[in-house]
Design a protein around this motif. Structure first.
Motif, mmCIF file in Angstrom:
data_model
loop_
_atom_site.group_PDB
_atom_site.id
_atom_site.type_symbol
_atom_site.label_atom_id
_atom_site.label_comp_id
_atom_site.label_asym_id
_atom_site.label_seq_id
_atom_site.Cartn_x
_atom_site.Cartn_y
_atom_site.Cartn_z
ATOM 1 N N GLN A 105 0.812 -1.230 0.000
ATOM 2 C CA GLN A 105 0.000 0.000 0.000
ATOM 3 C C GLN A 105 0.847 1.283 0.000
ATOM 4 O O GLN A 105 0.880 2.020 -0.981
ATOM 5 N N ASP A 106 1.541 1.563 1.102
ATOM 6 C CA ASP A 106 2.235 2.850 1.241
ATOM 7 C C ASP A 106 3.320 2.997 0.176
ATOM 8 O O ASP A 106 4.260 2.208 0.122
ATOM 9 N N GLY A 107 3.197 3.988 -0.660
ATOM 10 C CA GLY A 107 4.172 4.229 -1.715
ATOM 11 C C GLY A 107 3.886 3.457 -2.990
ATOM 12 O O GLY A 107 4.505 3.705 -4.020
ATOM 13 N N THR A 108 2.953 2.506 -2.924
ATOM 14 C CA THR A 108 2.594 1.737 -4.118
ATOM 15 C C THR A 108 1.181 2.092 -4.579
ATOM 16 O O THR A 108 0.930 2.293 -5.763
ATOM 17 N N LEU A 109 0.262 2.182 -3.635
ATOM 18 C CA LEU A 109 -1.112 2.557 -3.988
ATOM 19 C C LEU A 109 -1.419 4.004 -3.628
ATOM 20 O O LEU A 109 -2.335 4.602 -4.179
ATOM 21 N N TRP A 110 -0.698 4.506 -2.631
ATOM 22 C CA TRP A 110 -0.922 5.908 -2.241
ATOM 23 C C TRP A 110 0.362 6.504 -1.696
ATOM 24 O O TRP A 110 1.350 5.799 -1.487
ATOM 25 N N VAL A 111 0.318 7.827 -1.474
ATOM 26 C CA VAL A 111 1.486 8.584 -1.030
ATOM 27 C C VAL A 111 1.951 8.120 0.352
ATOM 28 O O VAL A 111 1.132 7.936 1.256
#
Lengths: 334, 334
Positions: free
Chosen positions: B66-72
């Protein structure tokens, strides 16, 4: 029924008669009694958009204990038999185990001694036969065993010993938008090997007692997972609702169990908001299956402990008791 | 594109423009480059019945960090900000914490000191703010925070800061029979609160760092689960493939990550039989988002560590590197 039978040969890819029956009349192997009516009512109330108890389809979670709820658990859990059957191979690979009492007992072939292995000895056997190999090797071994092993009473593969009425419930719930989960005290990876083809339940919907795995690389540098002798989730008693939360993040709307190990899952399910249902399978049919627990005034058995207090709790908290003898007109598909 | 815009007002229940675009042309926010072509090829090869790489739909598992892949994820993980924001309420309930250095620092409001909290202090904050309450209370708290908290740079709710091109990939994979999972180093229960409405990923498809829960009863005898300060799954590094196995029993066919914490998940996915795909998001767009990692020759950052060795491994093992700058024509839906 005649109609269903006549149609059978024309249905492609038919998985037993259960499917055809479910398509004609839901829960055909159930007698028209309070348990069947309660299930039909529950499904109607939670799936009818006009009902105040309507549940959005994404939240329709149904959980099923396996041993004693979906298939036969007496006189010994199939997975325990698997572990005992694996002992010779394990001892062959590690000859020093032959002198360890637990392994000595199993190798002796003394049925009574094996049935009465002390819990610590049994655990030693389970750890030695269920961990220490790669996830893929374990799956292949279990697969092989399931193809050949047979239950001594019915002389059939264990995966044939599922209860037809419960197969019908699984299908009926799924047909009504419920996602069906197995929540078992048995090994998560073991049950995953056959859950899909046996119950139509994919591996990601099997919650069970789980050992940790360890990531590593083989000699060619290819990554794989090894099953570790480290208990991550003991999916019994309070471990069932805890495991359900871990794996789904939701509280079930309907849950089925048959022994004290299911108590908390049934309480937890029934205590949720809205209309929820908990059901308890009572093994009271010595002729067609087995009778144990309060049905026979039996003391707690090693397998499928069902004390009177559990029965009383079902009555107090409004769980539905399923009598195998009275509620089911057939037990097996065979 | 004009066509798509014209149709928009007629589409009922439209969730942003991403959906409409995905229906018209898949991956519309992707430039026509090697990354986009590789994704389209992968999906075609694994879903075309005539392809030697065909994958049955039940096995189509896609996993996303998630973090850095789907959102900031910069400059600080949203969940860490949540925990810091919760500190005053926690200290109010337990005033003795005000004297504990970690809490003292957070209460001081000194941004630099907070950003540089030693790992042990940060862990103390996380444990105090993420455990010790019921699962339901935690969910309600997190929900409330998400409604009001805003990212300081874009002045928008954190759930708005998802990457439109990745939302399109999620939709495109699902439209092609893939089951999409989040596999995050973040808290499993935290991400579950918003994953469904933010990504269309239900709670049971969120694998994350998980604390154990403890089953108990409230004063009225109603059962509930309490979040315990006991780490069950550290879903980072080797914990990612281990967590994927625990939760799904399957090896993914396609996986997306952006930092060293995803290394093992990407290796593990790519090493499976048949056609598998691993992708690495490179943050190289300082103007539209952030640039860190090898893109800027930066040293390892606290958040989203992406050393040169990870980049090299991607090249050696045939992972696809996604350049935010070159591969994405839009970053956000807003």
């Amino acid at each position: 029924m005649l109609g269903a039978v006549a149609v059978l040969p024309m249905l492609p890819k038919l998985v037993g008669t259960a499917v055809a029956q479910a398509q004609i009349a839901p829960l055909a192997s159930w007698n028209d009694g309070p348990a069947k009516r309660a299930i039909l009512d529950f499904v109607r109330m939670t799936t009818d958009l006009a009902s105040p108890s309507f549940v959005p389809s994404a939240e329709r979670i149904a959980t099923f204990d396996q041993d004693g709820t979906l298939w036969v658990e007496h006189p010994m859990y199939a997975q325990v038999i698997y572990c005992l059957d694996r002992v010779p191979a394990v001892v062959k690979a590690k000859p020093e185990l032959a002198k360890v009492p637990a392994f000595e007992t199993v190798l002796s072939g003394n049925r009574e001694a094996i049935a009465n292995l002390p819990p610590d000895d049994l655990e030693e056997i389970l750890v030695a036969t269920l961990t220490g190999m790669s996830v893929d090797d374990f799956e292949a071994e279990a697969e092989k065993w399931l193809e050949t092993a047979k239950d001594p009473r019915w002389k059939r593969p264990y995966t044939d010993l599922t209860y037809l009425p419960m197969q019908e419930v699984l299908q009926y719930l799924r047909a009504n938008g419920y996602k069906t989960y197995i929540v078992t005290g048995g090994g998560q990876d073991f049950v995953r090997v056959y859950a899909d083809r046996t119950y139509g339940i994919p591996p990601e919907q099997v919650v069970g007692t789980a050992a940790g795995t360890k990531y590593g690389y083989d000699n060619a540098g290819k990554p794989f997972l090894t099953k570790e002798p480290k208990l991550l989730l003991n999916d019994n008693n309070a471990g069932k609702p805890e495991g359900i939360h871990l794996m789904t993040g939701r509280r079930p709307y309907i849950a089925f169990g048959n022994s004290t190990g299911d108590r908390q899952m049934l309480e937890y399910t029934k205590a949720g908001d809205g209309t929820r249902m908990s059901l308890l399978v009572l093994h009271d049919d010595a002729q067609r299956e087995y009778a144990y627990g309060p049905a026979q005034g039996l003391p707690d058995t090693k397998v499928g402990a069902f004390p009177q207090t559990l029965y009383d709790q079902a009555k107090t908290q409004g769980w539905t008791v399923i009598s195998m003898k009275n509620d089911w007109n057939r037990i097996f598909a065979f």
